[in-house]
Design a protein around this motif. Structure first.
Motif, PDB file in Angstrom:
ATOM      1  N   ILE B 366       5.770  -7.674   3.090  1.00  0.00           N
ATOM      2  CA  ILE B 366       5.664  -6.825   4.292  1.00  0.00           C
ATOM      3  C   ILE B 366       6.869  -7.053   5.192  1.00  0.00           C
ATOM      4  N   PHE B 367       7.183  -8.308   5.475  1.00  0.00           N
ATOM      5  CA  PHE B 367       8.300  -8.568   6.377  1.00  0.00           C
ATOM      6  C   PHE B 367       9.641  -8.259   5.717  1.00  0.00           C
ATOM      7  N   TYR B 368       9.693  -8.375   4.408  1.00  0.00           N
ATOM      8  CA  TYR B 368      10.921  -7.976   3.696  1.00  0.00           C
ATOM      9  C   TYR B 368      11.176  -6.483   3.889  1.00  0.00           C
ATOM     10  N   GLU B 369      10.112  -5.685   3.710  1.00  0.00           N
ATOM     11  CA  GLU B 369      10.250  -4.239   3.861  1.00  0.00           C
ATOM     12  C   GLU B 369      10.567  -3.868   5.309  1.00  0.00           C
ATOM     13  N   PHE B 370       9.982  -4.630   6.267  1.00  0.00           N
ATOM     14  CA  PHE B 370      10.255  -4.359   7.683  1.00  0.00           C
ATOM     15  C   PHE B 370      11.750  -4.552   7.961  1.00  0.00           C
ATOM     16  N   GLN B 371      12.309  -5.656   7.463  1.00  0.00           N
ATOM     17  CA  GLN B 371      13.719  -5.933   7.789  1.00  0.00           C
ATOM     18  C   GLN B 371      14.644  -4.942   7.075  1.00  0.00           C
ATOM     19  N   TYR B 417      -0.881  -1.922  11.406  1.00  0.00           N
ATOM     20  CA  TYR B 417      -0.286  -1.562  10.116  1.00  0.00           C
ATOM     21  C   TYR B 417      -0.248  -2.762   9.178  1.00  0.00           C
ATOM     22  N   VAL B 418       0.121  -3.927   9.724  1.00  0.00           N
ATOM     23  CA  VAL B 418       0.188  -5.141   8.896  1.00  0.00           C
ATOM     24  C   VAL B 418      -1.190  -5.442   8.314  1.00  0.00           C
ATOM     25  N   LEU B 419      -2.215  -5.307   9.162  1.00  0.00           N
ATOM     26  CA  LEU B 419      -3.598  -5.547   8.719  1.00  0.00           C
ATOM     27  C   LEU B 419      -3.974  -4.588   7.591  1.00  0.00           C
ATOM     28  N   ALA B 420      -3.640  -3.300   7.780  1.00  0.00           N
ATOM     29  CA  ALA B 420      -3.966  -2.296   6.759  1.00  0.00           C
ATOM     30  C   ALA B 420      -3.265  -2.623   5.443  1.00  0.00           C
ATOM     31  N   TYR B 421      -2.009  -3.034   5.517  1.00  0.00           N
ATOM     32  CA  TYR B 421      -1.277  -3.399   4.302  1.00  0.00           C
ATOM     33  C   TYR B 421      -1.907  -4.611   3.626  1.00  0.00           C
ATOM     34  N   MET B 422      -2.381  -5.551   4.442  1.00  0.00           N
ATOM     35  CA  MET B 422      -2.911  -6.790   3.858  1.00  0.00           C
ATOM     36  C   MET B 422      -4.223  -6.549   3.131  1.00  0.00           C
ATOM     37  N   VAL B 423      -5.065  -5.670   3.688  1.00  0.00           N
ATOM     38  CA  VAL B 423      -6.395  -5.525   3.098  1.00  0.00           C
ATOM     39  C   VAL B 423      -6.482  -4.361   2.108  1.00  0.00           C
ATOM     40  N   SER B 424      -5.433  -3.573   2.001  1.00  0.00           N
ATOM     41  CA  SER B 424      -5.489  -2.444   1.077  1.00  0.00           C
ATOM     42  C   SER B 424      -5.460  -2.934  -0.371  1.00  0.00           C
ATOM     43  N   PRO B 425      -6.226  -2.251  -1.255  1.00  0.00           N
ATOM     44  CA  PRO B 425      -6.221  -2.645  -2.659  1.00  0.00           C
ATOM     45  C   PRO B 425      -4.993  -2.153  -3.427  1.00  0.00           C
ATOM     46  N   ILE B 426      -4.184  -1.298  -2.796  1.00  0.00           N
ATOM     47  CA  ILE B 426      -3.016  -0.743  -3.485  1.00  0.00           C
ATOM     48  C   ILE B 426      -1.953  -1.839  -3.641  1.00  0.00           C
ATOM     49  N   ALA B 433       6.746   0.743  -0.049  1.00  0.00           N
ATOM     50  CA  ALA B 433       7.882   1.619  -0.380  1.00  0.00           C
ATOM     51  C   ALA B 433       7.551   3.076  -0.073  1.00  0.00           C
ATOM     52  N   LYS B 434       6.288   3.442  -0.313  1.00  0.00           N
ATOM     53  CA  LYS B 434       5.904   4.849  -0.141  1.00  0.00           C
ATOM     54  C   LYS B 434       5.588   5.219   1.304  1.00  0.00           C
ATOM     55  N   THR B 435       5.213   4.234   2.137  1.00  0.00           N
ATOM     56  CA  THR B 435       4.640   4.592   3.436  1.00  0.00           C
ATOM     57  C   THR B 435       5.333   4.015   4.669  1.00  0.00           C
ATOM     58  N   TRP B 436       5.959   2.852   4.592  1.00  0.00           N
ATOM     59  CA  TRP B 436       6.382   2.187   5.816  1.00  0.00           C
ATOM     60  C   TRP B 436       7.402   3.004   6.617  1.00  0.00           C
TER      61      TRP B 436
END
Lengths: 134, 461
Positions: B366-371, B417-426, B433-436
């Protein structure tokens, strides 16, 4: 004063980058070519251009030959591909089905399916199969 | 003829929205400029016309211009009666509280020209092509086509038809307003219907300009409006028929009016407007509900900081905020529950503490994609890099005074957003890559406003 200088430097960098991205998109990446074609076409022609003329011609052919309430399965475009998504959109109100009345074959010559027969074709890689009744 | 019909559709949307503004403000001074009123009328009009169309379908009434227009004529009559009772000498003045002491005319002209160019280019790019981008076709345009061809939301739509297409749980604000425009055009013109998006673009720019104008001069406000207009990812979303820019409009306007309410709690109508726009954000895209939650938490934090200055009236206002959001959001949430409309990708989200702990490994990607986005000039110019620098250099200022509520809001949004990314099964890398880069568009105007607040004492134009 120092802060104002920093501000103008950053603003100048921003404007230069903005100008470059605009020029790059329109001229370097060739958006202007697309715009020239799109401006010269009516709406139907623009749909064909963005969908790819070859696919759009096939979808138009399917729309003209499939009953509005029919079901179909599309063979050719990969699952999840943009071509498939656009096909579903343009063919509606015809619906995709796992037990379809028609099989639409795009870009794949020589596809047959048990229980279906060839009814119409645009060319050897674009054609329609219909379920054999009874 | 098509352009005339399209103009009729847009004018009617603004007319409906202006009626809603009148209902909200009634006899009070709005404190809004004409451009802000137009922008708000546009967003409100779209939101309430689409809600009306949902209601018409549930009542088995077909979409005709008369069926849609008739209730608004009744509301117009009510508004005329209410406004005619205004006290004599009552006038509405825009709330441009900052003196306009802009010094540099050349700068003003350059900025205005740049903004005008981007607006023109947004309209051109939107209207030159029919709807063709992936999500725009797969998720939204297919729905508006279904509704237009049926002349109503079909009776089997929620029970059967919706499940043939991706994301049946997505709200119907934009698909229904697209249907309304097709109805007015009397054809499925999926090029002209895209006018919706550059109009949201202009609306967001107008709201940002006047929001900054409340504490700075016109040159300063133009700088940040120019900044937002010229961010490539933002102006790209003004023409691709994705819903992220309309969502950004509702989220931003809701935030602005909430912050203005914090400045002056006698302006209760700003609080109401914030709640309405937050609810319409939830009616536009599911992420909008997260923004509703973030704004409610921001309000709670505000009152916690200002407990001594708060009264029972303020507590009632906070409750009213929640009630308004619930009143507008609940009908669609109920429909989703009743018909079992579930997001294929998000339906299996496990929000338990155990799940969070198990998914802590996702923080790295997550933080890699953020930066990556931070240093992505092709999409963002140098905005995120500049914002990050200012935050680090001015961290104390970011959490002081009025600015702290804007900073806290942004933190809550990003945390959501971070929470959603963490708990999503995807798969996390695929999902990021598709959404951020799209999610960033949704709160970009708030971030630009925040930057304007942070720099106002440094730049004298």
């Amino acid at each position: 004063m120092a802060r104002l200088i920093v501000f103008y430097a950053v603003f100048a960098a921003w404007v230069v980058m903005w100008g470059w991205f605009l020029v790059r998109e329109v001229f370097v990446k060739g958006a202007i070519k697309d715009y020239k074609v799109l401006i010269s076409r009516p709406l139907e022609g623009r749909r064909a251009y963005v969908t790819k003329d070859n696919l759009y011609e096939f979808l138009t052919f399917c729309r003209e030959n499939l009953p509005r309430d029919s079901s179909y399965s599309l063979v050719g475009p990969e699952p999840g591909a943009i071509e498939r998504v656009r096909a579903v959109y343009y063919l509606y109100p015809r619906i995709e089905s796992t037990d379809p009345q028609y099989i639409l074959v795009y870009g794949t010559p020589g596809v047959g399916h048990e229980g279906y027969r060839l009814i119409k074709k645009l060319d050897d890689s674009r054609y329609m199969l219909k379920k054999i009744e009874g | 003829m098509a352009l005339l019909n399209l103009s009729t559709a847009i004018l009617f949307i603004i007319f409906a929205g202006a009626n809603m503004l009148c209902l909200i403000f009634r006899r009070a001074d709005t404190g809004l400029s004409m451009a802000e009123k137009l922008a708000m009328a546009y967003g409100l009009g779209i939101g309430f016309i689409s809600l009306e169309m949902l209601a018409l379908s549930l009542l088995k009434m077909r979409f005709t211009f008369f069926n849609i227009a008739a209730p608004w004529l009744v509301i117009l009559i009510a508004n005329v009666i209410l406004l005619s009772k205004k006290a004599p000498g009552h006038s509405i003045k825009p709330d441009l509280s900052a003196k306009d002491d802009s010094k540099i005319l050349v700068l003003k002209i350059v900025l205005q020209a740049g903004i005008a160019l981007e607006i023109f280019y947004a309209f051109f790019r939107a209207l030159i092509k029919p709807i063709e981008s992936y999500d725009a076709v797969a998720i939204y345009a297919i729905k508006s086509k279904i509704f237009y061809l049926a002349g109503i939301i079909p009776s089997d739509y929620f029970t059967a038809l919706a499940k043939h297409f991706p994301h049946p749980d997505y709200p119907l604000n934009i698909p229904l307003i697209e249907t309304f425009i097709y109805l007015t055009l009397a054809s499925l013109n999926d090029a002209l219907v895209k006018i919706v998006f550059p109009l949201y673009f202009i609306g967001t720019l107008a709201m940002l300009y006047f929001a900054v104008r409340r504490f700075a001069n016109s040159n300063y406000a133009l700088i940040f409006t120019f900044m937002l207009a010229t961010i490539p990812q933002f102006n790209a979303y003004a023409c691709n028929a994705y819903i992220d820019l309309p969502l950004a409009f509702y989220c931003f306007t809701s935030a602005i009016f909430l912050f203005e309410y914090f400045r002056d709690r006698t302006r209760i109508h700003f609080m109401v407007l914030s709640a309405v726009m937050a609810a319409l954000a939830g009616w536009t895209k599911n992420e909008g509900l997260m923004y509703c939650a973030a704004y409610i938490v921001t309000m709670i934090i505000y009152f916690a900081f200002n407990l001594k200055k708060s009264s029972v009236k303020d507590i009632i206002s906070a409750l009213l905020y929640v009630i308004i959001i619930a009143a507008i959001s609940v009908p669609w949430l109920l429909i989703k529950k009743i018909f079992g409309l579930v997001n294929n990708d998000m339906g299996l989200m496990d929000m338990s503490p155990a799940s969070l702990v198990n998914n802590i490994y996702k923080l790295g990607p997550i933080f890699y994609e953020f930066q990556k986005e931070l240093f992505g000039p092709k999409k963002w110019n140098i905005f995120w890099a500049a914002a990050a620098c200012i935050f680090i250099i001015r961290i104390k200022a970011a959490f002081s005074g009025h600015r702290r509520y804007v900073t806290i809001t942004l933190f809550l949004i990003i945390s959501g957003y971070v929470l959603a990314y963490m708990v999503s099964p995807i798969d996390i890398r695929f999902f990021l890559a598709k959404t951020w880069s799209r999610f960033l568009v949704q709160f970009l105007p708030i971030a630009v406003y925040w930057l304007a607040l942070m720099l106002k004492d440094d730049i004298d134009l």
